[in-house]
Design a protein around this motif. Structure first.
Motif, short mmCIF file in Angstrom:
data_model
loop_
_atom_site.label_atom_id
_atom_site.label_comp_id
_atom_site.label_asym_id
_atom_site.label_seq_id
_atom_site.Cartn_x
_atom_site.Cartn_y
_atom_site.Cartn_z
N LYS A 135 29.86 29.93 49.59
CA LYS A 135 28.50 30.41 49.75
C LYS A 135 28.23 31.56 48.79
CE LYS A 135 25.60 32.95 53.03
NZ LYS A 135 25.56 33.66 54.32
N GLY A 136 27.11 31.46 48.06
CA GLY A 136 26.66 32.56 47.22
C GLY A 136 25.55 33.32 47.91
N ASP A 196 29.11 41.23 53.08
CA ASP A 196 30.55 41.41 52.93
C ASP A 196 30.90 41.88 51.52
OD1 ASP A 196 31.46 40.79 55.48
OD2 ASP A 196 31.55 38.65 55.07
N SER A 197 31.99 42.61 51.43
CA SER A 197 32.42 43.16 50.14
C SER A 197 33.04 42.08 49.28
CB SER A 197 33.44 44.28 50.38
OG SER A 197 34.64 43.73 50.92
N ALA A 198 33.16 42.40 47.98
CA ALA A 198 33.86 41.50 47.06
C ALA A 198 35.30 41.30 47.50
CB ALA A 198 33.80 42.05 45.64
N LYS A 232 35.36 38.66 50.19
CA LYS A 232 35.08 37.34 49.61
C LYS A 232 36.28 36.84 48.79
CE LYS A 232 30.15 38.13 49.83
NZ LYS A 232 28.89 38.49 49.18
N HIS A 233 36.96 37.74 48.12
CA HIS A 233 38.17 37.38 47.39
C HIS A 233 39.25 36.87 48.35
CE1 HIS A 233 42.03 38.97 45.33
NE2 HIS A 233 41.74 37.81 44.78
N ASP A 291 28.78 40.59 44.08
CA ASP A 291 30.02 40.57 44.85
C ASP A 291 30.70 39.21 44.77
OD1 ASP A 291 29.92 43.20 45.64
OD2 ASP A 291 28.88 42.79 47.52
N VAL A 292 29.91 38.15 44.78
CA VAL A 292 30.47 36.80 44.68
C VAL A 292 31.16 36.62 43.33
CG1 VAL A 292 29.89 34.35 44.47
CG2 VAL A 292 28.91 35.71 46.33
#
Length: 308
Positions: free
Chosen positions: A100-101, A286-288, A291-292, A32-33
């Motif tokens: 954060k990854g 959390d979803s991509a 994070k985007h 996702d990251v």
């Protein structure tokens, strides 16, 4: 702004004018990251340095069709060292902020807050969430859902200032801040947070907390519903139109944030504010998409800090 899409569009526009922002990801070996970072790169507002287990990064990138030649990749399988290295990139000016990854929040924050090698700016750090809900007429901010367990009055001042700085980056010149409690009346013995709300409101009115309008204590319904405030005869410049919701403690903040996102279906983004640079801090769950959006939010904050 009313939507996360507008937030992302603003990040794109600023980047076209001022150039892409470089981010550094600690422990980047997460699908996702990498998807979020790739989306930010394609949108034109960020480029990234990926620090983590190189073999895992390569495997994930291949599986989701990401071309790693577009990135700087640094092999560091140890997550604590990856976090420290990512923070060092920001300290040396080789990245604008850290993301954060696949590592625990505590590991990343330990590196960020290290007094000798971190990004400590002399202010309490706090989490700020931004949400787009179908049930509200604009984007709103929530704090603190992730870091400060039982903040004191002084700590709440920093929490408010951090959220106000984030709101300014979103283009909200004078954000309206609601200090949440279960009731609107001050009850210092049984509900100390109501006393904090009253004191902070008065401090704001006397100019001790600037660049925002504060009112509290306010129950959640009064903070977000003008009709609720009218029925309860609450005369407030914030009620029904709050930009920032300040929870009394981490339990309330965490439940509020997750209820809005997970039960309410809101779109969201999240950052840590108060350090020397923004920190993209999202849950590993959390979803991509979230994070985007968080990267886009950090880009806006980074540009805002650069202007100031």
């Amino acid at each position: 702004m009313k939507t996360i899409a507008e937030l992302i569009h603003r990040a794109k526009s600023l980047s076209r004018e001022q150039g892409r922002v470089r981010i550094v990801v600690a422990a980047a070996h997460d699908e996702d990251v990498l998807e979020a970072v790739e989306a930010a790169r394609r949108d034109g507002f960020a480029e990234a340095t990926l620090i983590g287990d190189c073999s895992l990064i390569e495997t994930i990138a291949k599986d989701i069709h990401i071309e790693l030649s577009n990135y700087v990749v640094v092999d560091e399988p140890d997550i604590a060292r990856a976090a420290a290295l990512a923070v060092d990139y920001v300290r040396r000016g080789e990245a604008a902020f850290v993301m954060k990854g696949i590592l625990d929040t505590s590991v990343l924050l330990k590196a960020v807050l290290n007094k000798e090698t971190g990004l400590n700016a002399g202010r309490l750090v706090s989490h700020v969430g931004v949400a787009e809900s179908l049930n509200y007429h604009k984007l709103f901010l929530m704090t603190d859902a992730a870091i400060n367990i039982a903040p004191s009055l002084q700590e709440k001042i920093d929490i408010i200032k951090n959220a106000v700085d984030c709101a300014h980056a979103l283009g909200i010149a004078v954000p309206k801040v609601a200090l949440l409690a279960a009731v609107e009346k001050v009850n210092p013995d049984k509900m100390p947070c109501t006393m904090d709300g009253a004191v902070l409101t008065q401090m704001n009115r006397r100019g001790q907390i600037k660049d925002c309008i504060i009112d509290g204590p306010l129950a959640l319904d009064n903070a977000i519903s003008a009709e609720s405030a009218r029925i309860k005869k609450i005369d407030s410049p914030v009620a029904g139109d709050a930009d920032i919701l300040v929870a009394p403690d981490i339990e309330a903040g965490n439940i509020l944030y997750k209820a809005v996102i997970d039960l309410g279906g809101a779109k969201g983004a999240g950052l840590v504010m108060g350090a020397g640079a923004p920190v993209v801090l999202t849950s590993r769950a959390d979803s991509a998409e979230t994070k985007h959006a968080s990267i886009a939010l950090a880009v806006l904050v980074a540009f805002s800090q650069k202007r100031n």
